[in-house]
Design a protein around this motif. Sequence first.
Motif, PDB file in Angstrom:
ATOM      1  N   ARG A  98     -19.301  -2.649  49.635  1.00 20.79           N
ATOM      2  CA  ARG A  98     -19.430  -2.031  51.152  1.00 20.79           C
ATOM      3  C   ARG A  98     -20.283  -2.415  52.096  1.00 20.79           C
ATOM      4  NH1 ARG A  98     -15.367  -0.601  49.258  1.00 20.79           N
ATOM      5  NH2 ARG A  98     -14.447   1.278  49.064  1.00 20.79           N
ATOM      6  N   ARG A  99     -20.516  -3.718  52.218  1.00 22.62           N
ATOM      7  CA  ARG A  99     -21.565  -4.623  52.650  1.00 22.62           C
ATOM      8  C   ARG A  99     -20.864  -6.149  52.593  1.00 22.62           C
ATOM      9  NH1 ARG A  99     -25.175  -8.137  50.540  1.00 22.62           N
ATOM     10  NH2 ARG A  99     -25.438  -7.845  48.162  1.00 22.62           N
ATOM     11  N   ILE A 100     -21.558  -6.984  53.733  1.00 21.97           N
ATOM     12  CA  ILE A 100     -21.263  -8.307  53.500  1.00 21.97           C
ATOM     13  C   ILE A 100     -22.419  -9.210  53.113  1.00 21.97           C
ATOM     14  CG2 ILE A 100     -19.547  -8.254  55.340  1.00 21.97           C
ATOM     15  CD1 ILE A 100     -21.501  -9.348  57.465  1.00 21.97           C
ATOM     16  N   GLY A 101     -22.266 -10.175  52.901  1.00 21.83           N
ATOM     17  CA  GLY A 101     -23.589 -11.189  52.409  1.00 21.83           C
ATOM     18  C   GLY A 101     -24.254 -11.738  53.349  1.00 21.83           C
ATOM     19  N   SER A 102     -25.576 -12.093  52.975  1.00 27.77           N
ATOM     20  CA  SER A 102     -26.474 -12.714  53.676  1.00 27.77           C
ATOM     21  C   SER A 102     -26.692 -14.180  53.491  1.00 27.77           C
ATOM     22  CB  SER A 102     -27.822 -11.990  53.398  1.00 27.77           C
ATOM     23  OG  SER A 102     -28.322 -12.733  52.175  1.00 27.77           O
ATOM     24  N   PRO A 103     -26.974 -15.021  54.598  1.00 29.27           N
ATOM     25  CA  PRO A 103     -27.204 -16.327  54.350  1.00 29.27           C
ATOM     26  C   PRO A 103     -28.216 -16.739  53.162  1.00 29.27           C
ATOM     27  CG  PRO A 103     -27.277 -15.859  56.592  1.00 29.27           C
ATOM     28  CD  PRO A 103     -27.327 -14.363  55.972  1.00 29.27           C
ATOM     29  N   GLU A 104     -28.962 -15.827  52.990  1.00 32.57           N
ATOM     30  CA  GLU A 104     -30.061 -16.287  52.081  1.00 32.57           C
ATOM     31  C   GLU A 104     -29.159 -15.852  50.530  1.00 32.57           C
ATOM     32  OE1 GLU A 104     -31.930 -15.506  55.525  1.00 32.57           O
ATOM     33  OE2 GLU A 104     -30.646 -14.112  54.418  1.00 32.57           O
ATOM     34  N   GLU A 105     -28.284 -15.122  50.384  1.00 36.75           N
ATOM     35  CA  GLU A 105     -27.813 -15.158  49.083  1.00 36.75           C
ATOM     36  C   GLU A 105     -27.091 -16.448  48.949  1.00 36.75           C
ATOM     37  OE1 GLU A 105     -27.095 -10.265  48.702  1.00 36.75           O
ATOM     38  OE2 GLU A 105     -25.901 -11.437  50.064  1.00 36.75           O
ATOM     39  N   VAL A 106     -26.349 -17.000  49.895  1.00 34.40           N
ATOM     40  CA  VAL A 106     -25.814 -18.132  49.637  1.00 34.40           C
ATOM     41  C   VAL A 106     -26.518 -19.425  49.307  1.00 34.40           C
ATOM     42  CG1 VAL A 106     -24.202 -19.826  50.903  1.00 34.40           C
ATOM     43  CG2 VAL A 106     -23.810 -17.644  51.438  1.00 34.40           C
ATOM     44  N   ALA A 107     -27.831 -19.279  50.128  1.00 36.71           N
ATOM     45  CA  ALA A 107     -28.835 -20.205  50.063  1.00 36.71           C
ATOM     46  C   ALA A 107     -29.266 -20.669  48.625  1.00 36.71           C
ATOM     47  CB  ALA A 107     -29.956 -20.064  51.002  1.00 36.71           C
ATOM     48  N   MET A 108     -29.445 -19.355  47.908  1.00 36.67           N
ATOM     49  CA  MET A 108     -30.101 -19.346  46.371  1.00 36.67           C
ATOM     50  C   MET A 108     -29.114 -19.925  45.585  1.00 36.67           C
ATOM     51  SD  MET A 108     -33.049 -18.939  47.173  1.00 36.67           S
ATOM     52  CE  MET A 108     -33.538 -19.263  45.504  1.00 36.67           C
ATOM     53  N   THR A 109     -27.688 -19.894  45.720  1.00 38.47           N
ATOM     54  CA  THR A 109     -26.925 -20.456  44.845  1.00 38.47           C
ATOM     55  C   THR A 109     -26.712 -21.864  45.271  1.00 38.47           C
ATOM     56  OG1 THR A 109     -25.566 -18.464  45.141  1.00 38.47           O
ATOM     57  CG2 THR A 109     -24.245 -20.807  44.219  1.00 38.47           C
ATOM     58  N   ALA A 110     -27.084 -22.500  46.594  1.00 45.19           N
ATOM     59  CA  ALA A 110     -27.183 -23.912  46.751  1.00 45.19           C
ATOM     60  C   ALA A 110     -28.438 -24.445  46.109  1.00 45.19           C
ATOM     61  CB  ALA A 110     -27.280 -23.992  48.276  1.00 45.19           C
ATOM     62  N   VAL A 111     -29.390 -23.837  46.092  1.00 39.86           N
ATOM     63  CA  VAL A 111     -30.636 -24.139  45.191  1.00 39.86           C
ATOM     64  C   VAL A 111     -30.185 -24.388  43.920  1.00 39.86           C
ATOM     65  CG1 VAL A 111     -32.977 -23.345  44.328  1.00 39.86           C
ATOM     66  CG2 VAL A 111     -32.328 -23.096  46.870  1.00 39.86           C
ATOM     67  N   PHE A 112     -29.730 -23.448  43.247  1.00 42.21           N
ATOM     68  CA  PHE A 112     -29.211 -23.507  41.841  1.00 42.21           C
ATOM     69  C   PHE A 112     -28.497 -24.849  41.517  1.00 42.21           C
ATOM     70  CE2 PHE A 112     -26.142 -22.481  38.629  1.00 42.21           C
ATOM     71  CZ  PHE A 112     -26.800 -22.709  37.399  1.00 42.21           C
TER      72      PHE A 112
END
Length: 252
Positions: A212-226
């Motif tokens: 019941r929410r959408i994602g944040s750019p930071e959540e995508v960013a941490m996947t990119a870091v990984f």
Amino acid sequence: MMDRLKNKVALVTGAGQGIGEAIARAFASEGAKVVVAERNEATGAKVAEEIGGLFVRTDVTVAADVAGAVQAAQTLGTVDILVNNAGANVFYRPHEMPRAEWARCMALDLEACWAMAEAVLPGMRAQKRGAIVNIASVHGFKIIPHTFPYPVAKHGLIGLTRSLGVEYAPEGVRVNAIAPGYIDTEIARDYWAEFDDPAAERARAEAMHPARRIGSPEEVAMTAVFLASDEAPFINAETIVIDGGRSALYHD
């Protein structure tokens, strides 16, 4: 600050806002030397200054700009990480699309990703290591009516990811993609603003997701870091979907 990307040179396109900005900030916080390759001078320079990075004005559809961005990054060392994030939504009903819009979409959302990869691959191959992260989209797997030809480009980007990942794995270069769904970015907010009731349209988008929410750019960013880090050495030619489980739903 952690050191998951310590001293790695990371080139991030479209890093002046949204997902690209979040990735640039996350990379810098993890010790990377970040090059902000952004067409908008005001936003790109601001992000670079705030993270202690290097700004290079870059239109990824212009060959001279691509070469200039890579050359600028190489003043910091061999490019270890490339994030192909720059792009734009190009949405039409197929039979209503001006032909020039097809060319614009393919140039920006697909061909530029190959151009950037082609420019950094010689250095990565020479040093026998490197990570390329392409920002694809759930449009690369699912079709939403009236969004042509954007899904075509994103399907192609996933194919590019898999092809390059397989081709260069023996030389130590990994190529992966991230496919975000609804993420709270300026592009999403601009889209909602086209409706008579933007708040209601955002609420509708949030209600579509299991959380019941959408994602944040930071959540995508941490996947990119990984994916860019040495923590993912055996993840290659893969696409990670970040959509809060939306694509797993059979129906609402």
